[in-house]
Design an enzyme around this catalytic site. Structure first.
Site, PDB file in Angstrom:
ATOM      1  CG  ASP A   1     -28.845  14.597 -24.336  1.00  0.00           C
ATOM      2  OD1 ASP A   1     -29.048  14.779 -25.544  1.00  0.00           O
ATOM      3  OD2 ASP A   1     -27.786  14.949 -23.768  1.00  0.00           O
TER       4      ASP A   1
ATOM      5  CE  LYS B   1     -26.326  10.753 -29.802  1.00  0.00           C
ATOM      6  NZ  LYS B   1     -26.079  12.065 -29.182  1.00  0.00           N
TER       7      LYS B   1
ATOM      8  CD  GLU C   1     -26.948  18.137 -33.159  1.00  0.00           C
ATOM      9  OE1 GLU C   1     -26.653  17.203 -32.382  1.00  0.00           O
ATOM     10  OE2 GLU C   1     -27.881  18.941 -32.943  1.00  0.00           O
TER      11      GLU C   1
END
Ligand code: KIV
Length: 263
Positions: free
Chosen positions: A44, A112, A181
């Protein structure tokens, strides 16, 4: 031509081969990445780099389905993961309804979703209903407004322990891999060691099971800013601008089209 990888192939890479994941948002680039990357992620992040929004929070399901379908069409032999946008998996019922829609309309192989312990029941519900899930822990871009910015994780003992709990919860809920992340490298290493599914890093050092980068960052098309963890493998924007400048000059001075480009 590369054979499409299965979830079992990807899981078997843990401790044997680093997984290469790259984002793509359309058929054109997906085709170029098809035989090079193990996984194509329709992230996204496209909401920022392609739509020009300031974060990923405003991405919609129909936008993600549209781009994932384009990637699927361009890279038929790639394992394609689609990001579920913010607000589309806030409870089990909504998550399953939207994930089924994503699967059926886009042709993706997995979805995800962002979140660890707090999203484990939703991941479990999805995986028990036949949806392959990639988790996403650490810095969660969809929570950036709630957190008041992009904050690196794993900076202290409490955060490190929470990350390990998150990874274990995502694995136990049935996810086949996860993205980590913006986590301190030494903590990401411990997180990767704590689970038996692949942990794919972005901005989380090298001691994880693979890497993912946003293609428009690593190819230098996104000029706004380059985070520390991004390596630029190409100055894409400069090359494009040079080419368009040459076109402009040739149109203006009448050298394009020349005889070879005229019927
Ligand atoms: O949206 C995206 O591109 C992502 C990557 C940063 C992992 O989630």
């Amino acid at each position: 031509m590369k054979k499409k990888l299965s979830i079992d192939n990807l899981k078997s890479y843990k401790n044997s081969k680093k997984i290469v994941m790259i984002t793509a948002y359309d058929a054109l680039f997906a085709k170029m990445f098809e035989n090079l990357a193990d996984i194509i992620l329709v992230g996204d992040s496209l909401n920022m780099s392609f739509l020009g929004e300031s974060d990923t929070v405003t991405a919609t399901l129909s936008q993600m389905i549209y781009h994932t379908k384009a990637v699927r069409n361009g890279a038929k032999n790639s394992f394609v993961i689609a990001d579920m946008p913010f607000g589309t998996y806030s409870n089990k019922k909504t998550a399953l309804k939207n994930a089924v829609k994503m699967f059926q309309k886009s042709g993706c192989d997995a979805i995800k979703i962002e979140g660890g312990v707090e999203k484990a029941d939703i991941i479990k519900h999805l995986t028990q209903n036949g949806i392959a899930v990639c988790g996403h822990i650490g810095l969660l871009p969809q929570s950036v407004r709630g957190e008041g910015g992009y904050k690196i994780k794993g900076k202290n003992e409490i955060e490190a322990k929470k990350l390990i709990l998150d990874a274990k919860a995502v694995e136990e809920a049935g996810a086949f891999c996860m993205v980590i992340e913006g986590v301190k490298a030494e903590v990401a290493k411990e997180v990767a060691k704590s689970v038996s599914i692949p942990v794919i890093g972005i901005g989380s050092g090298k001691d994880v099971d693979g890497q993912v980068l946003v293609f428009s960052d690593m190819l230098g098309f996104f000029e706004e800013f380059t985070p520390k963890f991004v390596k630029r493998y190409l100055n894409g924007a400069d090359l494009v601008k040079e080419a368009v400048l040459a076109y402009k000059q040739e149109v203006e001075n009448g050298t394009f089209p020349s005889q070879e480009h005229i019927y």
